[in-house]
Every structure is written in structure tokens, then in C-alpha cells.
Design a protein around this motif. Structure first.
Motif, PDB file in Angstrom:
ATOM      1  N   SER A 170       0.841  -1.196   0.000  1.00 49.23           N
ATOM      2  CA  SER A 170       0.000   0.000   0.000  1.00 49.23           C
ATOM      3  C   SER A 170       0.874   1.243   0.000  1.00 49.23           C
ATOM      4  O   SER A 170       1.955   1.245   0.603  1.00 49.23           O
ATOM      5  N   ILE A 171       0.395   2.268  -0.680  1.00 43.85           N
ATOM      6  CA  ILE A 171       1.055   3.578  -0.701  1.00 43.85           C
ATOM      7  C   ILE A 171      -0.046   4.637  -0.590  1.00 43.85           C
ATOM      8  O   ILE A 171      -1.012   4.629  -1.384  1.00 43.85           O
ATOM      9  N   ASP A 172       0.103   5.498   0.397  1.00 37.18           N
ATOM     10  CA  ASP A 172      -0.889   6.557   0.618  1.00 37.18           C
ATOM     11  C   ASP A 172      -2.288   5.968   0.744  1.00 37.18           C
ATOM     12  O   ASP A 172      -3.250   6.420   0.095  1.00 37.18           O
ATOM     13  N   GLU A 173      -2.390   4.876   1.551  1.00 39.21           N
ATOM     14  CA  GLU A 173      -3.668   4.216   1.839  1.00 39.21           C
ATOM     15  C   GLU A 173      -4.322   3.628   0.587  1.00 39.21           C
ATOM     16  O   GLU A 173      -5.507   3.344   0.549  1.00 39.21           O
ATOM     17  N   LYS A 174      -3.523   3.416  -0.466  1.00 35.06           N
ATOM     18  CA  LYS A 174      -4.014   2.757  -1.676  1.00 35.06           C
ATOM     19  C   LYS A 174      -3.339   1.394  -1.792  1.00 35.06           C
ATOM     20  O   LYS A 174      -2.110   1.313  -1.852  1.00 35.06           O
ATOM     21  N   ASN A 175      -4.158   0.353  -1.791  1.00 38.79           N
ATOM     22  CA  ASN A 175      -3.629  -1.003  -1.870  1.00 38.79           C
ATOM     23  C   ASN A 175      -3.380  -1.398  -3.319  1.00 38.79           C
ATOM     24  O   ASN A 175      -4.135  -1.019  -4.226  1.00 38.79           O
ATOM     25  N   PHE A 176      -2.324  -2.165  -3.513  1.00 37.47           N
ATOM     26  CA  PHE A 176      -2.034  -2.672  -4.845  1.00 37.47           C
ATOM     27  C   PHE A 176      -1.269  -3.993  -4.729  1.00 37.47           C
ATOM     28  O   PHE A 176      -0.692  -4.307  -3.702  1.00 37.47           O
ATOM     29  N   LEU A 177      -1.329  -4.765  -5.812  1.00 46.56           N
ATOM     30  CA  LEU A 177      -0.604  -6.038  -5.890  1.00 46.56           C
ATOM     31  C   LEU A 177       0.729  -5.797  -6.578  1.00 46.56           C
ATOM     32  O   LEU A 177       0.817  -5.033  -7.544  1.00 46.56           O
ATOM     33  N   ALA A 178       1.764  -6.481  -6.054  1.00 50.27           N
ATOM     34  CA  ALA A 178       3.086  -6.368  -6.665  1.00 50.27           C
ATOM     35  C   ALA A 178       3.729  -7.746  -6.702  1.00 50.27           C
ATOM     36  O   ALA A 178       3.695  -8.481  -5.715  1.00 50.27           O
ATOM     37  N   ASP A 186      -8.242  -1.917  -7.389  1.00 50.78           N
ATOM     38  CA  ASP A 186      -9.581  -1.414  -7.689  1.00 50.78           C
ATOM     39  C   ASP A 186     -10.380  -2.401  -8.528  1.00 50.78           C
ATOM     40  O   ASP A 186     -11.555  -2.682  -8.246  1.00 50.78           O
ATOM     41  N   SER A 187      -9.747  -2.953  -9.578  1.00 49.55           N
ATOM     42  CA  SER A 187     -10.475  -3.882 -10.441  1.00 49.55           C
ATOM     43  C   SER A 187     -10.857  -5.154  -9.695  1.00 49.55           C
ATOM     44  O   SER A 187     -11.949  -5.698  -9.875  1.00 49.55           O
ATOM     45  N   ILE A 188      -9.947  -5.614  -8.843  1.00 48.53           N
ATOM     46  CA  ILE A 188     -10.242  -6.832  -8.063  1.00 48.53           C
ATOM     47  C   ILE A 188     -11.358  -6.555  -7.064  1.00 48.53           C
ATOM     48  O   ILE A 188     -12.251  -7.381  -6.843  1.00 48.53           O
ATOM     49  N   GLU A 189     -11.318  -5.363  -6.451  1.00 45.13           N
ATOM     50  CA  GLU A 189     -12.369  -5.025  -5.491  1.00 45.13           C
ATOM     51  C   GLU A 189     -13.721  -4.914  -6.182  1.00 45.13           C
ATOM     52  O   GLU A 189     -14.760  -5.278  -5.590  1.00 45.13           O
ATOM     53  N   ALA A 190     -13.732  -4.442  -7.399  1.00 47.41           N
ATOM     54  CA  ALA A 190     -15.001  -4.362  -8.127  1.00 47.41           C
ATOM     55  C   ALA A 190     -15.579  -5.752  -8.368  1.00 47.41           C
ATOM     56  O   ALA A 190     -16.783  -6.000  -8.185  1.00 47.41           O
TER      57      ALA A 190
END
Length: 582
Positions: free
Chosen positions: A127-135, A154-158
Motif C-alpha cells: 500500500s502507498i498513501d492508503e491505496k492497496n495494490f498487488l506487486a 480497484d479492479s479486483i475489489e469491483a
């Protein structure tokens, strides 16, 4: 009246139970689908990273690699390619509002840094600046550098939100259908019988405190009274059985002996930890599966069942001796199984062997000097020695043998005190080099008489001082030097080396003598060990060994907190190494 109705209560109970189950199932399904989507995305991203890594390894044209990588990656994914130094290439996605990451961020991440450091594939959610992402990261095959692929969640959460809606819709439909079905079922069954069935089911599950309310005084009421009385009696009986079982389990667990109970089909019913450990090692030794009995135990079982009496046998399992006592168990007049007790007799057998060996060794050591003293005494008494000179010679031999017997007894007493922990050390500060040189000077004459060269090897820098009992340590080194000179042939060499190692004072005594056979090395520090298995005495040697010197030396060194060891090769010589705390 509505809520006091049995139909409503039963309907509500069923509905509540179904809702609870559906709630748990919904939570589990949501968790499963969320993890599934994330894992799927990680696999796709890792596959993309692997493909790009393979392209970089096999394709030298950077433009071809970048164009191919652009077509391979997903539109929502970012790609960062590093060369292991300062260079990097980036392929951006069509997602707006997501911060681009440089190579420094990946190098500073403890997990993703392993991609280049340890050449492993890494997947994580960051996460960066409260934004989660996969790496994900994949190393370049055969080259420095790595390929990193990352994208926002975002796409996965959708997708997860859509799945959540579907699961909730299904749960709602299930609740509605369950409500209709439960209400219909409740209205079709009479309240007393439903209560009775529910109570019986709870009783079958071990809920002995369940009571059936007595609503009528007819046959159903009497049945409810009998049911409640049966529940109380069952609870009392089960509690008594559980208490006895716990007492038996506590006794078995606290026993040092192993205990197992077998039924007539050879199935293990009851066991305790010592027996489990024994059976595990026994099966491993005989390469048996967990449902098979070892052969010796199987034969003993057959013997007890056939002869209908107690039987005993002794077995050796992984170097330990066990005595097995097996007794039949009866059900009226029929044998329903057996109980076996495993008693570890290793220590008893070892002590018994030590006692026998000790008596045999002492008897052997004392028999020769006593026989010689008796024979020479009879020669003097019978007048065989005619001259005064011959009588003095015989008397001298008698004196030497009596002194040898005295040494043997004294060394036995010393060794007994050491092994019982009663050794007392009088430690002093000694200068190591001077201490060793003083001991070696005592052996210069002996070595010259035996035509053996005695030499020392000290380091250029002084070793310093040590806190030891000088008399005891001198006893150890004297014994080792004496053995080395006596077992080295003419023209041989005995060398003493002193040095420091890891804060310890190391002394090695090396000779070029006959050496010790390889099969005897593990036993050289035992009592009465002698290199000459025949124990023949050289009457020309004034001082005969008792076979206790190395055992005493070992106890003295260990009392100082040190270690003594030996290396030898027959025909080439022996090296004794003493390590003492500095």
C-alpha cells in the motif's frame, strides 16, 4: 400467545439456526472469493513477469522486448524492468490516479528486494498513501535485474463487490425458502412429540442435562417424566465413568513403564507416552507400518492367548533392553485382550555388566602380582635361592609387585571418588609455557634411555596464564607422556604442542608409536583398558600400568570443564588433545 406457541418457537429456532449457518457460510464464501481473485491476479501478473523475463533473456533488441511486453501485460498493470544497477524501464497502465513506482521503492521493500538478492519470485499486497495494490517480482534468468509487475486493487475489489452481491442475494433467497419450509413443518408436528424428539437428539449428543417439560399428565407426560429420569441416571453414570477414565489416564501417563492394552484383534486400545515412544522406535527399526505389531510382541501375544497365562520376554530395541510382561484380560470366562507392561532394563543390565567386568578386571589385575609374590616367597622359604644376592633379587620383585598392588588400589579409590563427584580441585594461577616445560624436563632422562626424541612446540607469543589445579593437570600430562614414550619404538619422536584456540588452552601430545587399533579407540578412556589385549607383563619394566591412567585423566580434565580426545592410526602413532578453559 403467539410467541408462546410451540410452532412459532420451533419455526423461529429453525430460522435462527439457518440464518446463523448462512451468515458463517457467507463470510467464508466472501473470504474465499476475495482470496481467489487476489491469487488469480497474482498468478497472472507473475506469469506476465516471467514471460517478460524470458523475452529479455532471449531477445537482445530492447524495442522488440518493450513492444512485446506492452502487448503481454494487462492494461491495468504497470511493469518495471531493472538491470540490477541503476538502469530501469517502465511500462505504464491506463489506470489514472495511481502513483508510478521507481526501482528504489522495490529495493527498499524487504520482501521484494529478495527478487534480485536471492533470485526468487515474490508476491505481496502493498500500500502507498492508503491505496492497496498487488506487486510481484521475477528475477532475470542468468542476469542481474528483475521484472516487477504491479497494479491497483480497484479492479479486483469491483469483482469482489459483484460476487458479494450475488452471495447475499442467494443467502436472502435461502432464508425466505427456509422460513416457508420451517413454518410448514412446524405446523404439521405436534408440540409434545417435537419436544420429545428434540430432547432425545440432545441426549444422544451427550447433553444429559436436557429436560422435557411436563405439560400433560397423560401417557406423553409419563413418558416425559421417564425420559428426564433416564437423562439424570445417564449423566451420573457417564460422570462416574469419565472420572475413572481420567484417574486411569493420569496413572498411565505418570508411569515410567510403558503400558498398552490390546483387544483380541491385536488393535491397540490404551497406551501411555513411554509405550508410544517404544513402539514408534520399534516399528522404525523393523520398518513396519503404524497398524502392525513387531514380531516379538506378536509372538508373545499369540502365546498369551493360546496358553491363557502370563508370559514374559526380553527384547532389544535401538540399543535399549526392555522386559515385556503380558497378562490376559478376561470378559467373564473369555479372553477379550491383553495388557502388556514394558520395563526399561537398560540401566540395570549396564550396571550388572559393569559390575561383572569390574570384578573380572580387578581379579585379573590382582591375580598375577599375588601369584608372583606367592611363588617368590615360596622360593625364599624353600631355600631355592641359595645365595644372599638371589634372595635380595626375589625380595625386590616381591616389593615391586606389592607396590604395584598398592598403586592399583589407590588409583581405584581415586577414580571412584572422581566418578562420584567428590574430586576437590586446588586451583592456582600457572604460567602455561613454564608449567609444561617443567613437566617435560622430568622425562628427558626417560626418553634418552628409551632412545626416543622428546620435543616441544610453543608459539612465539606467550600463551599467558590459566587457573588450574597444577598437581592434577601435571598428573594428566605425566600419564600421557609416560604412555607415549613407553609405546614409541627406538628412534621415534614424542612432541608436545601448546597453543590457544577460541579462548581455550590446547595441549597436544603426539607420538610415532605403535598406535591404537581403530576398534579400541572408543574404549581407551574406560577403566582397565590396555593396548595389549593379552595383558602380558614385561618384567623388565619397573613400572607396570594398571589400565586406570586414562580414565583418571579424563575425569580430571572434565572436572576442570575441559575435554580430552584421542586420534590414532595403527602403525603411525597417536595424538592426545587436551582443551582447558583459559
Amino acid at each position: 400467545m403467539f410467541w408462546r406457541s410451540v410452532v412459532v418457537k420451533l419455526w423461529f429456532t429453525i430460522l435462527l439456526l439457518v440464518c446463523f449457518v448462512l451468515m458463517i457460510l457467507t463470510v467464508l464464501l466472501l473470504e474465499f472469493f476475495e482470496n481467489f481473485h487476489i491469487n488469480k491476479a497474482e498468478e497472472e501478473m507473475l506469469q506476465t513477469a516471467t514471460v517478460i523475463s524470458t523475452l529479455i533473456t532471449t531477445q537482445q533488441n530492447d524495442e522488440v522486448v518493450l513492444s512485446t511486453a506492452e502487448s503481454v501485460k494487462a492494461s491495468s498493470s504497470h511493469v518495471l524492468i531493472t538491470d540490477g544497477q541503476s538502469g530501469s524501464w517502465r511500462l505504464d497502465s491506463d489506470v489514472e490516479g495511481f502513483e508510478q513506482l521507481d526501482s528504489e521503492w522495490f529495493y527498499n521493500d524487504a520482501e521484494l528486494a529478495k527478487v534480485e538478492e536471492e533470485k526468487v519470485e515474490v508476491k505481496k499486497v502493498a500500500s502507498i498513501d492508503e491505496k492497496n495494490f498487488l506487486a510481484v517480482g521475477a528475477p532475470l534468468a542468468g542476469e542481474d535485474g528483475a521484472v516487477y509487475v504491479y497494479k491497483p486493487l480497484d479492479s479486483i475489489e469491483a469483482t469482489t463487490q459483484q460476487t458479494t452481491k450475488t452471495v447475499f442475494l442467494g443467502a436472502g433467497i435461502a432464508i425466505v425458502l427456509t422460513t416457508i419450509f420451517a413454518f410448514f413443518l412446524s405446523t404439521r408436528i405436534t408440540a409434545p412429540l417435537m419436544k420429545m424428539r428434540k430432547g432425545a437428539m440432545e441426549l444422544s449428543k451427550g447433553e444429559f442435562h436436557t429436560k422435557i417439560p411436563i405439560l400433560t399428565h397423560d401417557e406423553i407426560g409419563e413418558l416425559a417424566i421417564a425420559f428426564n429420569r433416564m437423562g439424570r441416571q445417564l449423566k451420573q453414570n457417564i460422570d462416574a465413568l469419565n472420572q475413572e477414565k481420567e484417574q486411569l489416564s493420569g496413572v498411565l501417563k505418570s508411569m515410567a513403564d510403558g503400558v498398552i492394552t490390546l483387544n483380541h484383534k491385536k488393535n491397540i486400545l490404551v497406551t501411555n507416552p513411554p509405550a508410544e515412544q517404544l513402539l514408534e522406535g520399534w516399528r522404525y527399526e523393523e520398518k513396519l507400518s503404524s497398524d502392525h505389531l513387531p514380531e516379538s510382541l506378536h509372538d508373545l501375544f499369540e502365546s498369551v492367548i493360546t496358553e491363557e497365562r502370563e508370559a514374559m520376554t526380553e527384547v532389544t530395541v535401538q540399543g535399549r533392553t526392555w522386559v515385556i510382561i503380558m497378562t490376559p484380560l478376561y470378559s467373564n470366562t473369555t479372553i477379550r485382550g491383553v495388557v502388556a507392561v514394558f520395563r526399561d532394563m537398560t540401566e540395570e543390565r549396564r550396571l550388572d555388566k559393569l559390575r561383572k567386568d569390574f570384578l573380572a578386571n580387578v581379579s585379573h589385575e590382582l591375580r598375577t602380582p599375588i601369584s608372583m609374590m606367592r611363588g617368590y616367597s615360596e622360593a625364599i622359604v624353600d631355600g631355592v635361592a641359595a645365595s644372599e644376592e638371589e634372595k635380595n633379587e626375589l625380595a625386590q620383585i616381591i616389593l615391586e609387585e606389592s607396590e604395584r598392588m598398592g598403586r592399583l588400589v589407590n588409583e581405584l579409590l581415586d577414580l571412584a571418588r572422581m566418578e562420584s563427584g567428590h574430586i576437590q580441585l586446588y586451583k592456582e594461577t600457572v604460567e602455561i609455557e613454564g608449567f609444561i616445560e617443567r613437566i617435560m624436563k622430568k622425562f628427558h632422562g626417560v626418553s634418552e634411555e628409551n632412545h626416543v626424541r622428546l620435543q616441544s612446540d610453543f608459539p612465539e607469543m606467550p600463551i599467558g596464564k590459566a587457573q588450574v589445579d597444577p598437581d592434577r593437570i601435571e598428573q594428566v600430562i605425566t600419564n600421557l607422556l609416560d604412555n607415549a614414550i613407553r609405546h614409541t619404538e627406538e628412534g621415534g619422536t614424542v612432541s608436545v604442542e601448546v597453543y590457544r584456540e577460541n579462548g581455550n588452552w590446547i595441549t597436544t601430545i603426539k607420538d610415532t608409536g605403535v598406535g591404537v587399533p581403530e576398534e579400541d579407540l572408543p574404549f581407551i578412556f574406560e577403566r582397565f583398558y590396555k593396548g595389549d589385549k593379552s595383558r602380558k607383563r614385561d618384567l623388565t619394566n619397573e613400572k607396570q600400568g594398571t589400565g586406570l591412567g586414562l580414565a583418571i585423566a579424563k575425569n580430571i580434565v572434565e572436572a576442570h570443564g575441559g575435554v580430552i580426545s584421542a586420534q590414532s592410526k595403527q602403525g603411525e602413532g597417536t595424538i592426545f588433545r587436551i582443551s582447558l578453559p583459559h
